[in-house]
Scaffold this active site. Structure first.
Site, PDB file in Angstrom:
ATOM      1  N   GLU A 301      42.682   8.229  92.440  1.00  9.06           N
ATOM      2  CA  GLU A 301      43.506   9.553  92.930  1.00  9.06           C
ATOM      3  C   GLU A 301      44.489   9.210  94.820  1.00  9.06           C
ATOM      4  OE1 GLU A 301      40.372  12.565  93.860  1.00  9.06           O
ATOM      5  OE2 GLU A 301      40.977  13.171  92.046  1.00  9.06           O
ATOM      6  N   ASP A 374      34.252  14.980  85.754  1.00  8.93           N
ATOM      7  CA  ASP A 374      34.570  15.946  87.396  1.00  8.93           C
ATOM      8  C   ASP A 374      33.028  16.747  88.122  1.00  8.93           C
ATOM      9  OD1 ASP A 374      34.600  15.391  89.717  1.00  8.93           O
ATOM     10  OD2 ASP A 374      37.028  15.899  89.915  1.00  8.93           O
ATOM     11  N   GLU A 396      25.632   9.689  91.505  1.00  4.22           N
ATOM     12  CA  GLU A 396      26.255  11.013  92.429  1.00  4.22           C
ATOM     13  C   GLU A 396      26.380  12.590  91.721  1.00  4.22           C
ATOM     14  OE1 GLU A 396      30.454   9.772  94.109  1.00  4.22           O
ATOM     15  OE2 GLU A 396      30.691  11.660  93.877  1.00  4.22           O
ATOM     16  N   GLU A 402      32.312  22.490  93.507  1.00  7.83           N
ATOM     17  CA  GLU A 402      33.120  23.117  93.269  1.00  7.83           C
ATOM     18  C   GLU A 402      33.997  23.641  92.000  1.00  7.83           C
ATOM     19  OE1 GLU A 402      35.083  18.814  93.584  1.00  7.83           O
ATOM     20  OE2 GLU A 402      37.388  19.485  93.262  1.00  7.83           O
TER      21      GLU A 402
HETATM   22  C1  BDP Z   1      37.251  15.928  92.885  1.00  9.99           C
HETATM   23  C2  BDP Z   1      37.834  16.710  94.293  1.00  9.99           C
HETATM   24  C3  BDP Z   1      38.690  15.677  94.893  1.00  9.99           C
HETATM   25  C4  BDP Z   1      37.201  14.358  95.323  1.00  9.99           C
HETATM   26  C5  BDP Z   1      37.331  13.541  94.141  1.00  9.99           C
HETATM   27  C6  BDP Z   1      36.445  12.408  94.559  1.00  9.99           C
HETATM   28  O1  BDP Z   1      38.651  17.302  93.601  1.00  9.99           O
HETATM   29  O2  BDP Z   1      38.931  16.257  96.519  1.00  9.99           O
HETATM   30  O3  BDP Z   1      38.379  13.439  96.174  1.00  9.99           O
HETATM   31  O4  BDP Z   1      36.771  14.600  93.003  1.00  9.99           O
HETATM   32  O5  BDP Z   1      35.456  12.735  93.908  1.00  9.99           O
HETATM   33  O6  BDP Z   1      35.959  16.404  92.068  1.00  9.99           O
HETATM   34  O7  BDP Z   1      37.353  11.078  94.980  1.00  9.99           O
END
Ligand code: BDP
Length: 709
Positions: A301, A374, A396, A402
């Site tokens: 990301e 996720d 994790e 979220e």
């Molecule tokens: C996603 C989230 C994001 C996090 C990312 C992560 O939307 O905000 O930065 O995971 O785990 O679920 O790095």
């Protein structure tokens, strides 16, 4: 008149001091409201003796005093000469010297022993370390808070997983990524000089469930935290947390050598870069001798990482591991990676990480999210579990909700955690559960770890939704002992947080235990996933198809069309299924035998597909969405009946939130069914509530300030 006013004022003050605002979490220590029991506890406990002095032993003494004075509603004396009926806390060594350890007492290597000396009625809490004694003290207090007998105790308890960590996604400006409970509890601006009492209460709460480490800052890290002034702040927090056995860790930004070290590169094989990290590690350990280590999100990301220099995750992790290892620190390297070019995001982490198995240093753990995508309401376990035998894998989980209604919905996550931990990877034949991968036993790793992305903020009740506390609590309890059942954990949490009144315990437990399946049903039943609005991730937006990358779009995941719905991950599709062991593949490979829970995770099935219930897929979808809504209705109803059994503050808060949850559940149902109906072209089955708006109405709704945007 004056007298009357005074009386009113006194009544008001009494009321205030009893206001239940949730701050005390599960450590309320209100006096035992059952007289018989109270008297029997008072007989068993007449004094406290704490052997030895250290910050941790002082914490033990303070907690026992606070807890027992509160619970037994009387001052329990601290004594240096224990007679009988005394709580005695001390290390094995100290108690052996003072001859207070009963003959033949079996003290576990890790964890604690609580044992009654029948000869004199003393209750001994002992262990090899002071921190383990602290865990024992909290255990004893839990027994009393949950009204259990403390006579003739013989309890040996050892943690199954070594590193039990919270991961705060807290930024230095106190904005918490995916945080729904106010701003960060870390006040970076006033640190290191101002030490909020909350830091100590945070430490107590964590220690009470065995959490022994915390990553203070967001995985999307800011290099500033590694600068000298911020390390002072980190050291101040470490000083508060240390007596409670909690080590601090930091998320390290991979490009920090460029940003704060003024180097031209962050290439992990470059000598100046390596030296920079070595010097940084040294600087950190001078301030914080027991610093835990670094958590790293790299090449994910948009975060920088070793791949930007043509190096592998192992090169990056090892470079940092080498810098930390002289001081006993570790690197936790995240496997949350996905490339927009890949044909299935599901497969990415496995594809990138399995070739690196065996290439990491001894002090590296790879941290894997529970599922392949996720933190969805339900995911199959990540195929990485069981696929990297030579690397310790850390779990994790996400406590902050979220994708589970955030700070607004009541969702008890223990059943989700347990479902993943109990899943069988078949990596070494049957009964190779994910839990055994995580605790290191399957492949004989001495390092083991589990992390929960924190749901804590600066709100008075810590987690925003009062029931968010239960997820924090359950995470710690399962990290210590994943064989505890969701029900057991819920019971003890309710008893400590609300009351031991059986009506309260039974009803709240029913609410909690139903809540996880409810959220799956009203959001993403039958294996649907990732169909929420982009950005905030709160409400439904299954039509979304214009995110910056396709694998952020709901349409990428549900693939609804005139023929059917679902993501074909079998051999006829992306074949992600192949990443699992054959025995797991067999569970999911055939759409006729695949369990309903995972059907649309692995198959694109026709709207007419016959489900196990005998209904068509379309009717089953309608049924499940309705079931989700109905369950929330039942949760609301159960809560209403507790009106006279729960303090008004907490009753009302939860009541209002449940009403929102019910509205939201209807919203999810209406939106998803109306949208999917445009493909199925099938009518809503009779006897179900019909959506009260059109699809266009819902599509026009905007939520520009939803948290997380
Ligand atoms: C996603 C989230 C994001 C996090 C990312 C992560 O939307 O905000 O930065 O995971 O785990 O679920 O790095």
């Amino acid at each position: 008149m004056k007298k009357a006013l005074l009386l009113l004022l006194t009544l008001f003050l009494v009321q205030l001091s009893h206001a239940e605002d949730g701050y005390r979490l599960w450590l309320r220590y209100n006096h035992i409201d059952n007289n018989k029991l109270l008297l029997s506890y008072r007989k068993t406990i007449t004094a406290i003796h704490v052997a030895g002095q250290s910050p941790t032993m002082d914490a033990v003494k303070k907690e026992l005093e606070l807890g027992l004075n509160g619970l037994l509603d009387t001052k329990i004396a601290v004594t240096s000469r224990p007679g009988g009926n005394t709580i005695i806390a001390g290390t094995r060594e100290a108690l052996t010297t003072s001859k207070l350890l009963p003959q033949g007492a079996q003290v576990p290597a890790d964890g604690f022993l609580i044992t009654t000396n029948v000869a004199n009625g003393n209750t001994i809490i002992t262990a090899n370390t002071a921190t383990d004694i602290l865990y024992g003290a909290f255990h004893l207090l839990r027994l009393i808070q949950t009204h259990q007998s403390i006579e003739n105790l013989h309890i040996i308890s050892s943690p199954r997983v070594k590193l039990r960590l919270l991961n705060h996604w807290d930024n230095l400006n106190r904005y918490v990524e995916r945080g729904y409970a106010g701003i960060s509890i870390w006040n970076w601006h006033t640190l290191p000089d101002y030490i909020d009492d909350r830091y100590t209460d945070y430490a107590r709460a964590n220690a009470s469930v065995g959490i022994n480490g915390t990553v203070l800052n967001n995985v999307n890290a800011n290099a500033t935290v590694l600068t000298a002034p911020y390390l002072q702040k980190v050291a101040a927090l470490a000083n508060v947390l240390r007596p409670y056995g909690i080590k601090v860790y930091l998320s390290a930004r991979f490009s920090a050598p460029i940003e704060i070290g003024h180097l031209k590169t962050a290439d992990p094989l470059n000598d100046s870069v390596r030296q920079w990290w070595q010097a940084k590690a040294k600087e950190i350990y001078q301030l914080i001798p027991d610093f835990g280590g670094f958590l790293v999100k790299a090449n994910s990301e948009g975060q920088p990482g070793p791949q930007s220099y043509g190096r592998s995750h192992a090169d990056g992790a090892n470079m940092m591991a080498d810098a930390l290892s002289p001081f006993g620190g570790i690197v936790i390297w995240r496997a949350f990676v996905y490339d927009p070019q890949a044909n299935d995001r599901f497969k990415q982490a496995y594809a990138e990480f399995t070739p690196l198995d065996g290439k990491f240093r001894k002090n590296v753990l790879v941290q894997v999210k529970n599922g392949p995508i996720d933190f969805q309401p339900r995911e199959p376990f990540s195929p990485l579990f069981g696929a990297m035998p030579r690397t310790p894998l850390m779990m994790e989980f996400q406590l902050t909700q979220e994708y589970l209604g955030q700070g607004t919905h009541l969702v008890y996550e223990a059943p989700l955690f347990k479902e993943v931990l109990n899943a069988d990877t078949y990596a070494k034949g049957p009964n190779s559960t994910v839990a055994k991968v995580i605790d290191g036993s399957l492949y004989d790793h001495s390092l083991s770890g589990i992390a929960g992305v924190s749901n804590i903020g600066n709100e008075r009740n810590w987690t925003g939704h009062l029931f968010g506390q239960a997820n924090w609590y359950a995470f710690g309890r399962l990290a210590w002992d994943y064989t505890l059942s969701s029900e057991q954990i819920a019971t003890e949490w309710i008893q400590q947080t609300f009351s031991n009144d059986p009506t309260v315990v039974v009803s709240i437990k029913q609410i909690m235990l139903a809540s996880r399946e409810a959220v799956v049903n009203y959001m993403t039943p039958l294996g649907l996933h990732h169909i929420m609005g982009n950005g905030h991730h709160y409400g439904p937006a299954p039509w979304s198809n214009n995110a910056p990358r396709p694998d952020w779009d709901p349409v990428y995941y549900h693939k609804a069309d005139a023929k059917g719905i679902g993501f074909d991950r079998t051999a006829s599709g992306t074949n992600a299924l192949q990443q699992y062991q054959t025995a797991v593949q067999q569970l999911y490979a055939d759409s006729n035998t695949c369990s309903d829970q995972y059907l649309l995770w692995f198959h694109h099935v026709s709207w007419q597909h016959k489900m196990h219930s005998g209904r068509t897929l379309w009717n089953e979808l309608c049924h499940k969405y309705q079931e989700g809504v109905d369950t929330v209705g039942a949760m609301q109803h159960k809560w209403e009946q507790l009106k006279n059994n729960i303090d008004p503050e907490r009753f009302h808060q939860v009541q209002m939130l449940l009403a929102i949850q019910h509205k939201d559940a209807i919203w999810w149902r209406n939106v998803c069914l109306l949208y999917f109906q445009t493909f199925s072209q099938m009518p809503f089955p009779a006897n179900y509530e019909k959506p009260d708006h059109t699809l266009e109405y819902y599509q026009q709704q905007r939520f520009p300030y939803a948290p997380g945007n």
